[in-house]
Design a protein around this motif. Structure first.
Motif, PDB file in Angstrom:
ATOM      1  N   VAL A 178      63.783  10.749   0.175  1.00 58.94           N
ATOM      2  CA  VAL A 178      64.267  11.691  -0.293  1.00 58.94           C
ATOM      3  C   VAL A 178      63.131  12.125  -1.332  1.00 58.94           C
ATOM      4  O   VAL A 178      62.012  13.414  -0.943  1.00 58.94           O
ATOM      5  N   ARG A 179      62.252  10.972  -1.591  1.00 62.68           N
ATOM      6  CA  ARG A 179      61.199  11.846  -2.119  1.00 62.68           C
ATOM      7  C   ARG A 179      60.326  12.226  -1.857  1.00 62.68           C
ATOM      8  O   ARG A 179      59.356  12.937  -1.976  1.00 62.68           O
ATOM      9  N   LYS A 209      60.072  13.678   1.053  1.00 61.42           N
ATOM     10  CA  LYS A 209      61.172  14.961   1.162  1.00 61.42           C
ATOM     11  C   LYS A 209      59.664  15.924  -0.111  1.00 61.42           C
ATOM     12  O   LYS A 209      60.366  17.508   0.177  1.00 61.42           O
ATOM     13  N   ILE A 210      60.540  15.661  -1.417  1.00 62.72           N
ATOM     14  CA  ILE A 210      60.201  16.472  -2.383  1.00 62.72           C
ATOM     15  C   ILE A 210      58.912  16.172  -2.473  1.00 62.72           C
ATOM     16  O   ILE A 210      58.379  17.854  -2.243  1.00 62.72           O
ATOM     17  N   LEU A 213      57.891  19.432   0.298  1.00 62.72           N
ATOM     18  CA  LEU A 213      58.254  20.560  -0.141  1.00 62.72           C
ATOM     19  C   LEU A 213      57.049  20.800  -1.537  1.00 62.72           C
ATOM     20  O   LEU A 213      57.508  22.390  -1.532  1.00 62.72           O
ATOM     21  N   GLN A 214      56.641  20.128  -2.714  1.00 62.40           N
ATOM     22  CA  GLN A 214      56.325  20.281  -3.195  1.00 62.40           C
ATOM     23  C   GLN A 214      54.699  21.044  -2.824  1.00 62.40           C
ATOM     24  O   GLN A 214      54.106  21.970  -3.671  1.00 62.40           O
ATOM     25  N   ILE A 217      54.213  22.550  -0.192  1.00 63.73           N
ATOM     26  CA  ILE A 217      54.903  23.734   0.757  1.00 63.73           C
ATOM     27  C   ILE A 217      54.782  25.065  -0.946  1.00 63.73           C
ATOM     28  O   ILE A 217      54.030  25.436  -0.984  1.00 63.73           O
ATOM     29  N   GLU A 218      55.157  24.618  -1.797  1.00 57.16           N
ATOM     30  CA  GLU A 218      55.541  25.270  -2.971  1.00 57.16           C
ATOM     31  C   GLU A 218      53.927  25.410  -3.505  1.00 57.16           C
ATOM     32  O   GLU A 218      54.316  26.905  -3.695  1.00 57.16           O
ATOM     33  N   ILE A 259      51.565  25.869  -2.179  1.00 57.96           N
ATOM     34  CA  ILE A 259      50.356  26.596  -1.780  1.00 57.96           C
ATOM     35  C   ILE A 259      50.737  28.165  -1.619  1.00 57.96           C
ATOM     36  O   ILE A 259      50.586  29.254  -2.229  1.00 57.96           O
ATOM     37  N   LEU A 260      52.454  27.680  -1.397  1.00 57.81           N
ATOM     38  CA  LEU A 260      53.499  29.337  -1.528  1.00 57.81           C
ATOM     39  C   LEU A 260      52.628  30.610  -2.631  1.00 57.81           C
ATOM     40  O   LEU A 260      51.913  31.678  -2.470  1.00 57.81           O
ATOM     41  N   ALA A 261      53.468  29.653  -3.855  1.00 59.22           N
ATOM     42  CA  ALA A 261      53.130  30.360  -5.095  1.00 59.22           C
ATOM     43  C   ALA A 261      51.758  30.285  -4.992  1.00 59.22           C
ATOM     44  O   ALA A 261      51.167  31.618  -5.307  1.00 59.22           O
TER      45      ALA A 261
END
Lengths: 145, 145
Positions: A101-102, A104-105, A108-109, A111-112, A114-116
């Motif tokens: 789980v960690r 995956k977090i 995703l962070q 990705i977040e 870079i996107l942001a």
DNA sequence: CCTTGCTCCTGTAGTTGCTACAGACCCTAT
DNA sequence: ATAGGGTCTGTAGCAACTACAGGAGCAAGG
């Protein structure tokens, strides 16, 4: 009053679905893959469930909510079924899953971020030039400097 | 020297895979679903790629790394293909995707908190009593008080 | 020249975790 | 008795690939 054909606390599949919040078809699926036992049947072949089924499916649903995979759930259930589980054993599986789980977090962070960062540089105008497209085309991740 | 049958900068499928980091079979899959165009073929029917293919597949791979779904990637590519895209349009899609990413992070962080709290209460001993099993059996999420 | 071994071709099946359908039964209520 | 639901089965579909089987091509060594 509907007859229960002598089966104690006989629930229909739809009842079990409502009680557990599980999708009707998914119950049949879990029986097929062996997570749930094949239930007793009414004379006409209809599935009849009892409280043990409700408890087992609720267990599965909660494990699902915590993101355990079917294989992990199968492992947890078979430990409990064997009756020989220990807190240490269960904890280890929980910890392994927590690590997944960690991870995956973290992914995703990344990705977040870079996107942001990239979107923050977008003009939002009608111009074709776009920082996000640049990142996708060139792989250049804009620095915030 | 291998002949290139007159195709400019002719890359084999395996070359394209290596250059982009994409799995060999996935390239064929992307062609099948229309994300990648059907490439020209050598006389023997072998796929021959050029720099445009490398760029397009690299775009797809980077979008994938950022977690865009195939439908989102299809949308981005078709905007670029039409040549009529605007930064505002691209930004909107990026923002939509960012929201999805953030929602996933929140979900996982909820899971992480419950798992971490519960596991912290595990004795790790040989006892069968286990806080994590209790959560799965009863749905009781232990409070950290 | 021929064989050996790699790559490439195609179509199809498997993966995870369900969900949804079709067509046949059955059951309940009016 | 019949209309409407629910239930049964098997199977197909979803994302997004991945992997395999079985056949064909191609480059290099002997």
């Amino acid at each position: 009053m509907p007859s229960d054909h002598g089966v104690a606390s006989a629930l229909k599949r739809s009842d079990l679905a409502k009680l557990t919040g599980c999708n009707l078809e998914t119950i049949r699926y879990y029986e097929g893959v062996g997570l749930m036992p094949d239930p007793p049947r009414s004379p006409a072949g209809h599935r009849r469930y009892g409280t043990a089924h409700v408890e087992r499916l609720s267990f599965i649903m909660r494990a699902r909510e915590l993101g355990f995979t079917m294989e992990e759930i199968r492992g947890l259930l078979s430990m409990v079924d064997r009756g020989s589980h220990t807190c240490g054993e269960v904890e280890k599986r929980g910890r392994d899953h927590l690590n997944v789980v960690r991870a995956k977090i973290r992914d995703l962070q990344n990705i977040e971020a870079i996107l942001a960062d990239t979107i923050a540089k977008c003009s939002g105008s009608d111009a074709p030039e776009c920082p996000l497209l640049n990142v996708l085309s060139d792989g250049a991740v804009a620095k915030a400097d």
